[in-house]
Design a protein around this motif. Structure first.
Motif, PDB file in Angstrom:
ATOM      1  N   THR A   1       0.843  -1.192   0.000  1.00  0.00           N
ATOM      2  CA  THR A   1       0.000   0.000   0.000  1.00  0.00           C
ATOM      3  C   THR A   1       0.879   1.243   0.000  1.00  0.00           C
ATOM      4  O   THR A   1       1.752   1.393   0.861  1.00  0.00           O
ATOM      5  CB  THR A   1      -0.935   0.010   1.222  1.00  0.00           C
ATOM      6  OG1 THR A   1      -1.816  -1.121   1.143  1.00  0.00           O
ATOM      7  CG2 THR A   1      -1.776   1.282   1.252  1.00  0.00           C
TER       8      THR A   1
ATOM      9  N   ARG B   1       1.096   5.348   0.215  1.00  0.00           N
ATOM     10  CA  ARG B   1       0.280   6.416   0.810  1.00  0.00           C
ATOM     11  C   ARG B   1       0.774   7.790   0.372  1.00  0.00           C
ATOM     12  O   ARG B   1       1.978   8.054   0.377  1.00  0.00           O
ATOM     13  CB  ARG B   1       0.298   6.306   2.337  1.00  0.00           C
ATOM     14  CG  ARG B   1      -0.428   5.042   2.816  1.00  0.00           C
ATOM     15  CD  ARG B   1      -0.533   4.933   4.336  1.00  0.00           C
ATOM     16  NE  ARG B   1      -1.367   3.771   4.685  1.00  0.00           N
ATOM     17  CZ  ARG B   1      -0.905   2.511   4.726  1.00  0.00           C
ATOM     18  NH1 ARG B   1       0.353   2.259   4.473  1.00  0.00           N
ATOM     19  NH2 ARG B   1      -1.737   1.514   5.027  1.00  0.00           N
TER      20      ARG B   1
ATOM     21  N   TRP C   1      -5.098  -3.052  -8.759  1.00  0.00           N
ATOM     22  CA  TRP C   1      -4.891  -2.011  -7.751  1.00  0.00           C
ATOM     23  C   TRP C   1      -6.169  -1.286  -7.436  1.00  0.00           C
ATOM     24  O   TRP C   1      -7.104  -1.251  -8.233  1.00  0.00           O
ATOM     25  CB  TRP C   1      -3.786  -1.047  -8.183  1.00  0.00           C
ATOM     26  CG  TRP C   1      -3.882  -0.444  -9.568  1.00  0.00           C
ATOM     27  CD1 TRP C   1      -4.817  -0.713 -10.523  1.00  0.00           C
ATOM     28  CD2 TRP C   1      -2.972   0.501 -10.134  1.00  0.00           C
ATOM     29  NE1 TRP C   1      -4.548   0.020 -11.649  1.00  0.00           N
ATOM     30  CE2 TRP C   1      -3.427   0.766 -11.439  1.00  0.00           C
ATOM     31  CE3 TRP C   1      -1.844   1.131  -9.660  1.00  0.00           C
ATOM     32  CZ2 TRP C   1      -2.778   1.662 -12.293  1.00  0.00           C
ATOM     33  CZ3 TRP C   1      -1.195   2.015 -10.507  1.00  0.00           C
ATOM     34  CH2 TRP C   1      -1.663   2.272 -11.804  1.00  0.00           C
TER      35      TRP C   1
ATOM     36  N   GLU D   1      -4.573   6.813  -0.922  1.00  0.00           N
ATOM     37  CA  GLU D   1      -4.014   5.484  -0.688  1.00  0.00           C
ATOM     38  C   GLU D   1      -4.176   4.609  -1.929  1.00  0.00           C
ATOM     39  O   GLU D   1      -5.261   4.529  -2.502  1.00  0.00           O
ATOM     40  CB  GLU D   1      -4.757   4.859   0.496  1.00  0.00           C
ATOM     41  CG  GLU D   1      -3.942   3.867   1.276  1.00  0.00           C
ATOM     42  CD  GLU D   1      -4.609   3.510   2.605  1.00  0.00           C
ATOM     43  OE1 GLU D   1      -4.419   4.262   3.581  1.00  0.00           O
ATOM     44  OE2 GLU D   1      -5.324   2.502   2.649  1.00  0.00           O
TER      45      GLU D   1
ATOM     46  N   THR E   1      -3.471   0.672  -3.111  1.00  0.00           N
ATOM     47  CA  THR E   1      -3.042  -0.681  -2.767  1.00  0.00           C
ATOM     48  C   THR E   1      -2.819  -1.469  -4.053  1.00  0.00           C
ATOM     49  O   THR E   1      -3.693  -1.554  -4.904  1.00  0.00           O
ATOM     50  CB  THR E   1      -4.089  -1.380  -1.882  1.00  0.00           C
ATOM     51  OG1 THR E   1      -4.223  -0.638  -0.671  1.00  0.00           O
ATOM     52  CG2 THR E   1      -3.651  -2.798  -1.542  1.00  0.00           C
TER      53      THR E   1
END
Lengths: 96, 96
Positions: A34, A36, A63, A69, A71
């Protein structure tokens, strides 16, 4: 290139391959991380750079994005697991 | 603007509001739709246009992408459910 990586040294393998913060999923046919960012704009700008790498390598992430965010899940479907292709893409994504 | 929509007419409400192919999640505090494209490049090009709308509206999707498929989830966190903001963004996404 398309050989599935062994899982013997799961904890140590990925850093040894030069990717940081990635981990195997529980199954472990994929690796995830992940990323950020401070807001949506920065997250999507990063995704755009990542998208160009993925397209160039013809290897695409699974994804998801929620605001700042992102991931990422990497796997090689044709091989049924994690291959050097995934590690290569992970390195590119780490380097952006 | 930030009033949560009622769920009485769930099946009929969204088309009546002008959005097509969206449905409530089971909970039903969000609406979702999966957009399908012929490849990753087309999917991400669409996401890029969507990202500009989201940023302009200051209302951001929760979304995921796998190759040519983009699944979008819309909810208004501050209101705890689906509001006109989500319907407005859904209309924009449908129109791209």
């Amino acid at each position: 290139m398309k050989t599935v990586l062994g899982h013997a040294d799961r904890a140590a393998l990925l850093p040894r391959l030069g990717v940081n913060g990635w981990d195997y999923e529980s199954d472990p046919t994929a690796i995830t991380k992940t990323f950020r960012f401070s807001n949506f704009r920065e997250a999507f700008a990063w995704m755009t750079q990542a998208a160009f790498w993925a397209e160039k390598m013809d290897h695409h992430p699974e994804w998801s994005n929620v605001y700042g965010e992102v991931t990422v899940r990497l796997t090689t479907h044709s091989a049924g697991g994690v291959t050097e292709l995934d590690v290569d893409l992970a390195q590119r994504l780490d380097a952006i």
